[in-house]
Design a protein around this motif. Sequence first.
Motif, mmCIF file in Angstrom:
data_model
loop_
_atom_site.group_PDB
_atom_site.id
_atom_site.type_symbol
_atom_site.label_atom_id
_atom_site.label_comp_id
_atom_site.label_asym_id
_atom_site.label_seq_id
_atom_site.Cartn_x
_atom_site.Cartn_y
_atom_site.Cartn_z
ATOM 1 N N GLU A 109 0.829 -1.202 0.000
ATOM 2 C CA GLU A 109 0.000 0.000 0.000
ATOM 3 C C GLU A 109 0.866 1.256 0.000
ATOM 4 O O GLU A 109 0.483 2.287 -0.532
ATOM 5 N N ARG A 110 2.049 1.164 0.562
ATOM 6 C CA ARG A 110 2.925 2.318 0.764
ATOM 7 C C ARG A 110 3.932 2.541 -0.377
ATOM 8 O O ARG A 110 4.165 3.670 -0.790
ATOM 9 N N ILE A 111 4.573 1.454 -0.834
ATOM 10 C CA ILE A 111 5.644 1.604 -1.829
ATOM 11 C C ILE A 111 5.497 0.623 -2.990
ATOM 12 O O ILE A 111 4.805 -0.386 -2.899
ATOM 13 N N GLN A 112 6.236 0.950 -4.044
ATOM 14 C CA GLN A 112 6.442 0.036 -5.166
ATOM 15 C C GLN A 112 7.924 0.124 -5.497
ATOM 16 O O GLN A 112 8.498 1.223 -5.536
ATOM 17 N N GLY A 113 8.568 -1.042 -5.725
ATOM 18 C CA GLY A 113 9.984 -0.993 -6.017
ATOM 19 C C GLY A 113 10.567 -2.348 -6.349
ATOM 20 O O GLY A 113 9.848 -3.350 -6.438
ATOM 21 N N LYS A 114 11.886 -2.351 -6.544
ATOM 22 C CA LYS A 114 12.594 -3.580 -6.878
ATOM 23 C C LYS A 114 14.032 -3.468 -6.398
ATOM 24 O O LYS A 114 14.571 -2.374 -6.220
ATOM 25 N N ALA A 115 14.657 -4.638 -6.194
ATOM 26 C CA ALA A 115 16.059 -4.688 -5.777
ATOM 27 C C ALA A 115 16.766 -5.771 -6.566
ATOM 28 O O ALA A 115 16.177 -6.800 -6.890
ATOM 29 N N TRP A 116 18.045 -5.529 -6.864
ATOM 30 C CA TRP A 116 18.850 -6.474 -7.630
ATOM 31 C C TRP A 116 20.308 -6.347 -7.214
ATOM 32 O O TRP A 116 20.717 -5.349 -6.630
ATOM 33 N N GLU A 117 21.073 -7.381 -7.468
ATOM 34 C CA GLU A 117 22.491 -7.408 -7.114
ATOM 35 C C GLU A 117 23.331 -6.888 -8.277
ATOM 36 O O GLU A 117 22.994 -7.136 -9.435
ATOM 37 N N ILE A 118 24.435 -6.197 -7.944
ATOM 38 C CA ILE A 118 25.318 -5.729 -9.013
ATOM 39 C C ILE A 118 26.733 -6.291 -8.915
ATOM 40 O O ILE A 118 27.474 -6.257 -9.889
ATOM 41 N N ASP A 119 27.132 -6.783 -7.744
ATOM 42 C CA ASP A 119 28.425 -7.451 -7.603
ATOM 43 C C ASP A 119 28.380 -8.317 -6.347
ATOM 44 O O ASP A 119 27.303 -8.525 -5.787
ATOM 45 N N GLU A 120 29.514 -8.800 -5.870
ATOM 46 C CA GLU A 120 29.547 -9.755 -4.758
ATOM 47 C C GLU A 120 29.271 -9.133 -3.391
ATOM 48 O O GLU A 120 29.213 -9.850 -2.386
ATOM 49 N N THR A 174 27.077 -5.923 -3.240
ATOM 50 C CA THR A 174 26.185 -4.775 -3.403
ATOM 51 C C THR A 174 24.807 -5.154 -3.934
ATOM 52 O O THR A 174 24.690 -5.869 -4.922
ATOM 53 N N VAL A 175 23.794 -4.614 -3.259
ATOM 54 C CA VAL A 175 22.411 -4.692 -3.730
ATOM 55 C C VAL A 175 21.949 -3.265 -3.993
ATOM 56 O O VAL A 175 22.230 -2.353 -3.209
ATOM 57 N N ILE A 176 21.257 -3.060 -5.103
ATOM 58 C CA ILE A 176 20.655 -1.766 -5.432
ATOM 59 C C ILE A 176 19.147 -1.905 -5.282
ATOM 60 O O ILE A 176 18.558 -2.890 -5.723
ATOM 61 N N LEU A 177 18.547 -0.911 -4.651
ATOM 62 C CA LEU A 177 17.103 -0.880 -4.466
ATOM 63 C C LEU A 177 16.576 0.418 -5.063
ATOM 64 O O LEU A 177 17.146 1.489 -4.821
ATOM 65 N N TRP A 178 15.521 0.317 -5.844
ATOM 66 C CA TRP A 178 14.777 1.493 -6.318
ATOM 67 C C TRP A 178 13.370 1.364 -5.777
ATOM 68 O O TRP A 178 12.781 0.284 -5.843
ATOM 69 N N PHE A 179 12.859 2.446 -5.192
ATOM 70 C CA PHE A 179 11.451 2.422 -4.816
ATOM 71 C C PHE A 179 10.866 3.818 -4.811
ATOM 72 O O PHE A 179 11.578 4.817 -4.768
ATOM 73 N N ALA A 180 9.532 3.844 -4.896
ATOM 74 C CA ALA A 180 8.783 5.092 -4.864
ATOM 75 C C ALA A 180 7.620 4.931 -3.898
ATOM 76 O O ALA A 180 7.051 3.841 -3.779
ATOM 77 N N TYR A 181 7.292 6.021 -3.229
ATOM 78 C CA TYR A 181 6.104 6.048 -2.382
ATOM 79 C C TYR A 181 4.894 6.298 -3.271
ATOM 80 O O TYR A 181 4.888 7.249 -4.067
ATOM 81 N N LYS A 182 3.882 5.495 -3.139
ATOM 82 C CA LYS A 182 2.714 5.596 -4.010
ATOM 83 C C LYS A 182 1.963 6.908 -3.839
ATOM 84 O O LYS A 182 1.337 7.382 -4.782
#
Length: 148
Positions: free
Chosen positions: A83-94, A96-104
């Motif tokens: 209800e609060r956010i929409q986003g995704k996360a993925w790994e870029i190296d051994e 590091t994780v990158i997360l992108w999200f937005a508040y709805k």
Amino acid sequence: MSNIRLEMPVLARHAGEWVGTYTLVDITGKIIDQHQSHLSCQFPENSPYHYYQINRYTWENGKTEEHQFPATYQDQKIWFDTERIQGKAWEIDEATVILWFAYKQVPDMYLYEMIQISPDNNHRARTWHWFKNHQIYQRTLIQEKRVG
């Protein structure tokens, strides 16, 4: 059964309990807010969610907040849609994780977060970059240690 732990091994290293400090700064580096955190990162079995995170925050004035972030797994990413956010996360190296999200509720604002985990899996450094109308306007600096 999901292959999340095999296909996202860096994220899998985050399983457990984490405590730390969030420091929010404006673009000049001035501290806007600071509070303590306790995060639980879980990989539940027999659940519609492949990843589940609970964030608990405590301020010196006694204010507290708790937020739950269930996520599904697909295409080597975890996907949040609450209800609060929409986003995704993925790994870029051994490490590091990158997360992108937005508040709805705030359509012109989004965040990018970089999460670094130490080789011994006991320390994390996280940085949020907050954007409004595609311009950075603040950052959150987070230092955490594993407690369980």
